[in-house]
Design a protein around this motif. Structure first.
Motif, PDB file in Angstrom:
ATOM      1  N   LEU A 184       0.876  -1.180   0.000  1.00  0.00           N
ATOM      2  CA  LEU A 184       0.000   0.000   0.000  1.00  0.00           C
ATOM      3  C   LEU A 184       0.908   1.224   0.000  1.00  0.00           C
ATOM      4  N   PRO A 185       0.791   2.127  -0.999  1.00  0.00           N
ATOM      5  CA  PRO A 185       1.684   3.298  -1.010  1.00  0.00           C
ATOM      6  C   PRO A 185       1.210   4.334   0.008  1.00  0.00           C
ATOM      7  N   PRO A 186       2.119   5.273   0.374  1.00  0.00           N
ATOM      8  CA  PRO A 186       1.760   6.304   1.354  1.00  0.00           C
ATOM      9  C   PRO A 186       0.938   7.395   0.687  1.00  0.00           C
ATOM     10  N   MET A 187      -0.347   7.196   0.560  1.00  0.00           N
ATOM     11  CA  MET A 187      -1.164   8.146  -0.204  1.00  0.00           C
ATOM     12  C   MET A 187      -1.611   9.293   0.691  1.00  0.00           C
ATOM     13  N   ALA A 188      -1.106  10.500   0.364  1.00  0.00           N
ATOM     14  CA  ALA A 188      -1.459  11.682   1.159  1.00  0.00           C
ATOM     15  C   ALA A 188      -2.969  11.875   1.133  1.00  0.00           C
ATOM     16  N   GLY A 189      -3.555  12.050   2.306  1.00  0.00           N
ATOM     17  CA  GLY A 189      -4.995  12.271   2.403  1.00  0.00           C
ATOM     18  C   GLY A 189      -5.809  11.001   2.286  1.00  0.00           C
ATOM     19  N   SER A 234       9.697  10.291  -2.300  1.00  0.00           N
ATOM     20  CA  SER A 234       9.321  10.476  -3.709  1.00  0.00           C
ATOM     21  C   SER A 234       9.219  11.960  -4.031  1.00  0.00           C
ATOM     22  N   PHE A 235       9.249  12.268  -5.310  1.00  0.00           N
ATOM     23  CA  PHE A 235       8.929  13.596  -5.841  1.00  0.00           C
ATOM     24  C   PHE A 235       9.746  14.727  -5.210  1.00  0.00           C
ATOM     25  N   GLY A 236      11.048  14.729  -5.445  1.00  0.00           N
ATOM     26  CA  GLY A 236      11.846  15.853  -4.932  1.00  0.00           C
ATOM     27  C   GLY A 236      13.097  16.046  -5.761  1.00  0.00           C
ATOM     28  N   ALA A 265       8.782   1.436  -9.220  1.00  0.00           N
ATOM     29  CA  ALA A 265       8.757   1.991 -10.576  1.00  0.00           C
ATOM     30  C   ALA A 265       7.324   2.420 -10.883  1.00  0.00           C
ATOM     31  N   GLN A 266       7.129   3.739 -10.957  1.00  0.00           N
ATOM     32  CA  GLN A 266       5.773   4.267 -11.129  1.00  0.00           C
ATOM     33  C   GLN A 266       5.518   4.612 -12.594  1.00  0.00           C
ATOM     34  N   GLY A 267       4.642   3.852 -13.213  1.00  0.00           N
ATOM     35  CA  GLY A 267       4.278   4.100 -14.610  1.00  0.00           C
ATOM     36  C   GLY A 267       3.282   5.241 -14.720  1.00  0.00           C
ATOM     37  N   SER A 321      -0.496   5.660 -13.159  1.00  0.00           N
ATOM     38  CA  SER A 321      -0.793   5.677 -11.723  1.00  0.00           C
ATOM     39  C   SER A 321      -1.792   6.758 -11.329  1.00  0.00           C
ATOM     40  N   GLY A 322      -2.510   6.480 -10.243  1.00  0.00           N
ATOM     41  CA  GLY A 322      -3.431   7.452  -9.662  1.00  0.00           C
ATOM     42  C   GLY A 322      -2.662   8.446  -8.810  1.00  0.00           C
ATOM     43  N   GLY A 323      -3.295   9.566  -8.481  1.00  0.00           N
ATOM     44  CA  GLY A 323      -2.635  10.599  -7.700  1.00  0.00           C
ATOM     45  C   GLY A 323      -1.567  11.271  -8.541  1.00  0.00           C
ATOM     46  N   HIS A 324      -0.551  11.854  -7.876  1.00  0.00           N
ATOM     47  CA  HIS A 324       0.487  12.546  -8.636  1.00  0.00           C
ATOM     48  C   HIS A 324       1.498  11.554  -9.208  1.00  0.00           C
ATOM     49  N   GLY A 325       2.022  11.905 -10.357  1.00  0.00           N
ATOM     50  CA  GLY A 325       3.022  11.060 -10.989  1.00  0.00           C
ATOM     51  C   GLY A 325       3.689  11.847 -12.096  1.00  0.00           C
ATOM     52  N   ALA A 370       4.227  -0.092 -10.067  1.00  0.00           N
ATOM     53  CA  ALA A 370       3.098   0.737  -9.627  1.00  0.00           C
ATOM     54  C   ALA A 370       2.464   1.426 -10.816  1.00  0.00           C
ATOM     55  N   GLY A 371       1.133   1.494 -10.793  1.00  0.00           N
ATOM     56  CA  GLY A 371       0.438   2.278 -11.810  1.00  0.00           C
ATOM     57  C   GLY A 371      -0.609   1.475 -12.561  1.00  0.00           C
ATOM     58  N   GLY A 372      -1.875   1.737 -12.238  1.00  0.00           N
ATOM     59  CA  GLY A 372      -2.974   1.136 -12.998  1.00  0.00           C
ATOM     60  C   GLY A 372      -3.273  -0.311 -12.655  1.00  0.00           C
ATOM     61  N   ALA A 422       4.014  -5.662  -6.189  1.00  0.00           N
ATOM     62  CA  ALA A 422       3.210  -4.605  -6.800  1.00  0.00           C
ATOM     63  C   ALA A 422       2.760  -3.610  -5.745  1.00  0.00           C
ATOM     64  N   VAL A 423       2.593  -2.374  -6.205  1.00  0.00           N
ATOM     65  CA  VAL A 423       2.082  -1.298  -5.349  1.00  0.00           C
ATOM     66  C   VAL A 423       0.712  -0.921  -5.901  1.00  0.00           C
ATOM     67  N   LEU A 424      -0.322  -1.057  -5.079  1.00  0.00           N
ATOM     68  CA  LEU A 424      -1.673  -0.712  -5.524  1.00  0.00           C
ATOM     69  C   LEU A 424      -2.202   0.435  -4.673  1.00  0.00           C
ATOM     70  N   LEU A 460      -8.831   6.884   4.147  1.00  0.00           N
ATOM     71  CA  LEU A 460      -9.346   8.160   4.658  1.00  0.00           C
ATOM     72  C   LEU A 460     -10.309   8.796   3.658  1.00  0.00           C
ATOM     73  N   TYR A 461     -10.554   8.134   2.551  1.00  0.00           N
ATOM     74  CA  TYR A 461     -11.540   8.655   1.603  1.00  0.00           C
ATOM     75  C   TYR A 461     -12.932   8.610   2.216  1.00  0.00           C
ATOM     76  N   SER A 462     -13.781   9.550   1.786  1.00  0.00           N
ATOM     77  CA  SER A 462     -15.169   9.524   2.262  1.00  0.00           C
ATOM     78  C   SER A 462     -15.921   8.445   1.478  1.00  0.00           C
TER      79      SER A 462
HETATM   80  C1  LIG Z   1      -4.898   9.418  -3.529  1.00  0.00           C
HETATM   81  C2  LIG Z   1      -3.476   9.148  -3.855  1.00  0.00           C
HETATM   82  C3  LIG Z   1      -2.480   9.795  -3.136  1.00  0.00           C
HETATM   83  C4  LIG Z   1      -1.136   9.522  -3.410  1.00  0.00           C
HETATM   84  N1  LIG Z   1      -0.187  10.120  -2.643  1.00  0.00           N
HETATM   85  C5  LIG Z   1       1.115   9.792  -2.833  1.00  0.00           C
HETATM   86  C6  LIG Z   1       2.112  10.316  -1.957  1.00  0.00           C
HETATM   87  O1  LIG Z   1       1.821  11.085  -1.041  1.00  0.00           O
HETATM   88  N2  LIG Z   1       3.400   9.943  -2.168  1.00  0.00           N
HETATM   89  C7  LIG Z   1       3.754   9.084  -3.186  1.00  0.00           C
HETATM   90  O2  LIG Z   1       4.928   8.770  -3.314  1.00  0.00           O
HETATM   91  N3  LIG Z   1       2.826   8.591  -4.032  1.00  0.00           N
HETATM   92  C8  LIG Z   1       1.521   8.909  -3.863  1.00  0.00           C
HETATM   93  N4  LIG Z   1       0.573   8.372  -4.700  1.00  0.00           N
HETATM   94  C9  LIG Z   1       0.992   7.483  -5.818  1.00  0.00           C
HETATM   95  C10 LIG Z   1       1.237   6.062  -5.330  1.00  0.00           C
HETATM   96  O3  LIG Z   1       2.506   5.993  -4.717  1.00  0.00           O
HETATM   97  C11 LIG Z   1       1.236   5.000  -6.456  1.00  0.00           C
HETATM   98  O4  LIG Z   1       2.279   5.255  -7.354  1.00  0.00           O
HETATM   99  C12 LIG Z   1      -0.060   4.952  -7.248  1.00  0.00           C
HETATM  100  O5  LIG Z   1      -1.172   4.947  -6.398  1.00  0.00           O
HETATM  101  C13 LIG Z   1      -0.081   3.695  -8.118  1.00  0.00           C
HETATM  102  O6  LIG Z   1      -1.099   3.780  -9.066  1.00  0.00           O
HETATM  103  P1  LIG Z   1      -2.604   3.244  -8.833  1.00  0.00           P
HETATM  104  O7  LIG Z   1      -3.261   4.280  -7.965  1.00  0.00           O
HETATM  105  O8  LIG Z   1      -3.150   3.188 -10.207  1.00  0.00           O
HETATM  106  O9  LIG Z   1      -2.518   1.912  -8.138  1.00  0.00           O
HETATM  107  C14 LIG Z   1      -0.784   8.626  -4.446  1.00  0.00           C
HETATM  108  C15 LIG Z   1      -1.793   7.978  -5.164  1.00  0.00           C
HETATM  109  C16 LIG Z   1      -3.128   8.227  -4.888  1.00  0.00           C
HETATM  110  C17 LIG Z   1      -4.185   7.497  -5.662  1.00  0.00           C
END
Ligand SMILES: Cc1cc2nc3c(=O)[nH]c(=O)nc-3n(C[C@H](O)[C@H](O)[C@H](O)COP(=O)(O)O)c2cc1C
Length: 345
Positions: A25-30, A116-118, A165-167, A170-174, A202-204, A222-224, A235-237
């Motif tokens: 499980l990735p560290p998804m902000a929020g 990530s992302f810096g 490896a984030q393709g 992916s959802g969220g930022h990438g 990771a991604g999709g 895999a990272v989902l 934490l989603y509603s």
């Molecule tokens: C709601 C949300 C928040 C995310 N926040 C972060 C984050 O804070 N840091 C990070 O490295 N990746 C974040 N990601 C990207 C994930 O690390 C991961 O690459 C991505 O969810 C994989 O794609 P998938 O959502 O299609 O499974 C976020 C993804 C989502 C959907």
């Protein structure tokens, strides 16, 4: 994973972390807090919680204790099989309050951290290693990257323990410059020595067949992200989860609408297309967009607020517990791998 007859999946990742299912499980902000991270680890995968977006040290400690409660571990000390993820661009901001959350996590003995992302992830990796050296401990270091060049730096210079490896799916930022996962993953694997760190995909990704397919490509797991947004413990509603069940995806105008600017160049967002995006594209005044966004937050109007989602979202149709998602993916992956093995016999 206590179900009778369940086969184990044995990869570099499961061995590194001592887990049963090569699923992270990735560290998804929020979205990924302590309860979700703890439940994923408790079910046999590995969960990261996010330190992103304004968590105070007290709130962050509360999330860590929620993870311990979900794992039923003692309130301090080892084992504490969860990780914490940091957005490096937030750490790199002047007088960043997030830096303190690195020490808090390490004092709480989390098993892993994720950067990530810096501009300079190496700086934060060094900080963790210095802290580890003082305390005589070893924290497992993950970094998320999107190109072969970044992977080579992570392995050769930073000597990280695990690469995500984030393709572009992916959802969220990438990274908007990332290749599709099916190309990115083999390119990274063929550029690195076979005895290098585990490489995760990771991604999709949505289901156990996807997990099986990335293992077949040579990933160690895999990272989902999006799939776990649908877990009750995210934490989603509920409105956001329901929107995901009904969804298709694309694009980011929301960083403008909710004022979360500051992401590095080339980092874009993927989520459910809604009226915020359409109004942004029409050039509607940004102050109007912000005000509608704030209004939408009050009643969880998913036509206005953000629902991040990767390209796999169309294949997710059920809101479940995190535990049942991990178990379903584990079994589904084994079934698919067994079916492929039959092709070869
Ligand atoms: C709601 C949300 C928040 C995310 N926040 C972060 C984050 O804070 N840091 C990070 O490295 N990746 C974040 N990601 C990207 C994930 O690390 C991961 O690459 C991505 O969810 C994989 O794609 P998938 O959502 O299609 O499974 C976020 C993804 C989502 C959907």
């Amino acid at each position: 994973m206590s179900r009778p007859g369940l086969k184990l999946l044995n990869t570099k990742l499961t061995r590194l972390l001592g887990i049963k299912t090569p699923l992270v499980l990735p560290p998804m902000a929020g979205a990924a807090g302590g309860e979700l991270a703890g439940q994923v680890s408790s079910a046999g995968g590995f969960g990261f919680l996010s330190a992103g977006y304004g968590a105070t040290p007290d709130e962050f400690k509360r999330q860590l204790s929620l993870a311990r409660a979900a794992l039923k571990t003692p309130p301090s000390g080892y084992p504490f099989p969860v990780g914490v993820g940091y957005l490096a661009w937030q750490l790199e901001a002047p007088q960043s309050p997030v830096i303190e959350l690195i020490s808090v996590a390490l004092e709480h003995d989390v098993q892993a951290v994720w950067f990530s992302f810096g501009e300079d992830l190496g700086r934060w990796i060094q900080l963790v290693r210095e802290n580890d050296a003082r305390r005589g401990k070893k924290t497992i270091i993950f970094v998320q990257i999107s190109t072969v060049k970044e992977a080579l730096v992570a392995v050769n210079e930073w000597k990280v323990d695990c690469i995500v490896a984030q393709g572009v799916e992916s959802g969220g930022h990438g990274a908007n410059y990332a290749s599709p996962l099916l190309n990115l993953l083999p390119s990274i694997l063929s550029s690195l020595p076979p005895n290098g760190p585990p490489i995760l995909a990771a991604g999709g990704l949505a289901n156990g067949a996807h997990l099986a397919s990335v293992l077949t490509l040579g990933a160690a797991g895999a990272v989902l992200g999006t799939r776990f947004l649908l877990a009750y413990e995210s934490l989603y509603s509920h409105a956001q989860r329901r929107a995901l069940v009904a969804a298709s995806s694309d694009l980011s105008a929301w960083d403008h609408a909710r004022e979360t600017l500051g992401w590095p160049a080339g980092i874009d967002g993927r989520g459910l297309r809604n009226s915020t995006v359409e109004d942004f594209e029409k050039g509607i005044d940004i102050e109007i967009l912000k005000s509608k966004f704030r209004e939408g937050l009050k009643n969880q109007d998913t036509d206005r607020i953000i629902v991040w989602a990767g390209t796999g979202v169309g294949q997710m149709n059920q809101i479940q517990t995190a535990k049942s998602i991990v178990e379903e993916l584990h079994q589904d992956c084994i079934d698919h791998l067994a079916a492929v093995a039959e092709i070869c016999s």
